[in-house]
Design an enzyme around this catalytic site. Structure first.
Site, PDB file in Angstrom:
ATOM      1  N   LYS A  24       0.793  -1.221   0.000  1.00  0.00           N
ATOM      2  CA  LYS A  24       0.000   0.000   0.000  1.00  0.00           C
ATOM      3  C   LYS A  24       0.829   1.275   0.000  1.00  0.00           C
ATOM      4  CE  LYS A  24      -4.102  -2.038   2.025  1.00  0.00           C
ATOM      5  NZ  LYS A  24      -5.138  -1.910   3.057  1.00  0.00           N
ATOM      6  N   GLU A  54      -1.839   7.266   8.331  1.00  0.00           N
ATOM      7  CA  GLU A  54      -2.268   8.151   7.255  1.00  0.00           C
ATOM      8  C   GLU A  54      -2.964   9.357   7.884  1.00  0.00           C
ATOM      9  OE1 GLU A  54      -3.763   6.234   3.384  1.00  0.00           O
ATOM     10  OE2 GLU A  54      -5.561   7.141   4.239  1.00  0.00           O
ATOM     11  N   HIS A  86     -15.872   1.512  10.386  1.00  0.00           N
ATOM     12  CA  HIS A  86     -15.177   1.587   9.100  1.00  0.00           C
ATOM     13  C   HIS A  86     -15.675   0.553   8.098  1.00  0.00           C
ATOM     14  CE1 HIS A  86     -12.386   4.574  10.660  1.00  0.00           C
ATOM     15  NE2 HIS A  86     -12.324   3.852  11.752  1.00  0.00           N
ATOM     16  N   ARG A 115     -10.507  -6.625  -6.464  1.00  0.00           N
ATOM     17  CA  ARG A 115     -11.476  -7.722  -6.365  1.00  0.00           C
ATOM     18  C   ARG A 115     -12.863  -7.144  -6.550  1.00  0.00           C
ATOM     19  NH1 ARG A 115     -13.697  -6.109  -1.719  1.00  0.00           N
ATOM     20  NH2 ARG A 115     -12.372  -5.418  -0.001  1.00  0.00           N
TER      21      ARG A 115
END
Length: 493
Positions: A113, A199, A234, A291
């Site tokens: 990532k 992040e 989330h 996906r």
């Protein structure tokens, strides 16, 4: 085209895949454990194999061996479990079994990532500020130093999975250590990898994703965007397309950025490019989901495409068969997730046997589910019971159909989040399409038990006392069919 496909998943997505395979004349093999024996996907498949490994749906070696034994020439992983695992895709490739998804090379690229964020930023697309690497639980000091350099608020994310229970928001440094401990544990449990990265957090924000489909012949098209800003822990509760607050210029810019990223990463089959939109109207790329996603029915309702069929055709080496100019985005579609959980009792899961399960239908309404009356809702898996999508030419029409669909449900045997969904559908911010991530942090969704819920719990307790010794199952009905789900503000009749 493939002759036999092993469906390496369970629940509603397994049912979804099996039905498309039946449309295409492809034989299917389903997997199950003892708690999943009554699931609809077991009844619809041509062949069923019981999982004996302790890792169940996450045992890559066992799944590949099952595919060999049953003569499958392809495996569809669905979403979750091993859908984005590079090692599983490589094991399929080495066994000459088609993996219906990206190649192991592409998966290795998109699952790194931080490298993806850096690659996209180098291409001139904005990304959130983030830590330079991921951290294990033993690297607490390094994680703390990275957080101080990044600043607060910030988000802790799993390095090996998407938005999940391991994703945590941290507002101030005094909470970082305890939150990180829980996030490491959740990431290890859910993805087998405890590593986290940091992040910057945008508050408030909106969460957007663009559906892409591509083939091995260089064709890549977008199928519009979806908004998934209403979440709990989330995980998306509701999602809709198109995003009601975007201008035409913003929408075109979003699609263009998603296609650029998709080409940069070599995306094939069905994949999703995710973004955050901040309060100033700026887009930031966050991650790729290589996906099919839980929310794909929304896109299917707007485009008329079968995304599972597209995945299978692309994996078999066929071209998409349509260009960007031939994609038509019609009307509005809204999806809700019906979960077997009690939103006014800490969202505790509510496993058990479904005594009654009547789901809605009618024009513009679609329900994806593995459930039926008499089916078991297992305790060890995600509590998702059904996905309901409503479509109409206008957002107001889709919202009206969704309200009707939610009211038409009749479920007994387990508790569900349908009363909460009813309240969200009536919330002014949702009705006007002006909601953002602050909606998830407001007291609205029911942090406190409403008075009518207290009365309902009292009735449940009284019923439990009366029925003690009569019903050996110990599972109480949730009284959906007698009025509770028809109107969350009214007592059962």
């Amino acid at each position: 085209m493939f002759r036999t496909i092993l469906v390496a998943n369970r629940g509603e997505i397994a049912v979804r895949i099996i039905r498309t395979c039946r449309d295409m004349g492809i034989r299917t093999v389903a997997l199950y454990d003892d708690t999943d024996l009554s699931s609809l996907h077991v009844r619809l498949a041509d062949e069923c194999v019981r999982l004996s490994s302790g890792a169940l749906y996450c045992d890559a070696a066992a799944l590949v061996q099952i595919a060999r034994d049953c003569g499958a020439d392809a495996i569809h992983p669905g979403y979750g479990f091993l859908a984005e695992h590079e090692e599983f895709a490589r094991a399929c490739e080495e066994s000459d079994i088609a993996f219906i998804g990206p190649s192991s090379t592409v998966l290795a690229k998109v699952c790194d990532k931080i490298a993806v964020l850096d690659m996209v930023r180098a291409a001139g697309i904005a990304v959130p500020r983030h830590s330079p690497r991921a951290y294990r639980a033993s690297e607490w000091e390094a994680l703390r130093d990275a957080a101080e350099r990044l600043g607060y608020p910030l988000v802790l994310k799993s390095y090996s999975g998407g938005r999940s229970h391991s994703t945590r928001l941290v507002h101030e440094p005094t909470h970082l250590e305890s939150i990180a401990q829980h996030a490491h544990s959740a990431a290890l449990t859910e993805f087998g990898d405890e590593r986290l990265y940091l992040e910057e957090a945008f508050l408030p924000a909106r969460y957007l994703e663009v559906q892409l489909v591509g083939d091995r012949h260089g064709n890549l098209v977008h199928l519009g965007e979806r908004d998934g800003s209403i979440q709990h822990n989330h995980r998306k509760v509701m999602e809709e397309s198109p995003a009601p607050y975007l201008t035409d210029a913003q929408r075109e810019n979003l699609w263009r950025q998603a296609l650029t990223i998709g080409r940069l990463l070599g995306c094939m089959g069905a994949c999703t490019i995710e973004f955050v939109l901040d309060a100033q109207g700026r887009f930031y790329f966050t991650e790729v989901k290589a996906r099919i996603q839980v929310e794909h029915p929304i896109t299917e309702m707007r485009t008329g495409l079968d995304l599972v069929r597209v995945q299978i055709q692309v994996a078999a080496g066929e071209p998409l068969g349509f260009s960007q100019d031939e994609v038509t985005l019609r009307g509005c579609a809204i999806q809700v997730r019906v979960n077997a959980e009690d939103p006014w009792n800490h969202y505790l899961p509510s496993p058990g046997r479904l005594r009654r399960f009547r789901f809605p239908g009618g024009p513009g309404v679609r329900v994806d589910t593995y459930a039926y009356g008499g089916c078991n809702v297992p305790v060890r898996y995600d509590p998702l019971l059904a996905k309901v999508v409503a479509w109409d030419d206008t957002r107001a029409g889709a919202l009206g159909r969704l309200r009707r669909a939610v009211a038409d449900f009749a479920i007994s045997g387990v508790q569900t989040n349908l009363p909460l969904i009813q309240r969200i559908l009536d919330a002014p911010a949702f009705v006007t399409g002006t909601y953002d991530s602050d909606f998830n942090r407001s007291p609205f969704p029911g942090a406190e038990v409403p008075p009518e819920r207290l009365r309902d719990l009292a009735i449940a307790a009284a019923l439990a006392y009366i029925r003690r010794g009569i019903d050996s199952s110990g599972v109480l009905p949730d009284r959906a069919g007698s009025g509770w789900h028809r109107d969350s503000r009214r007592l059962p009749q």
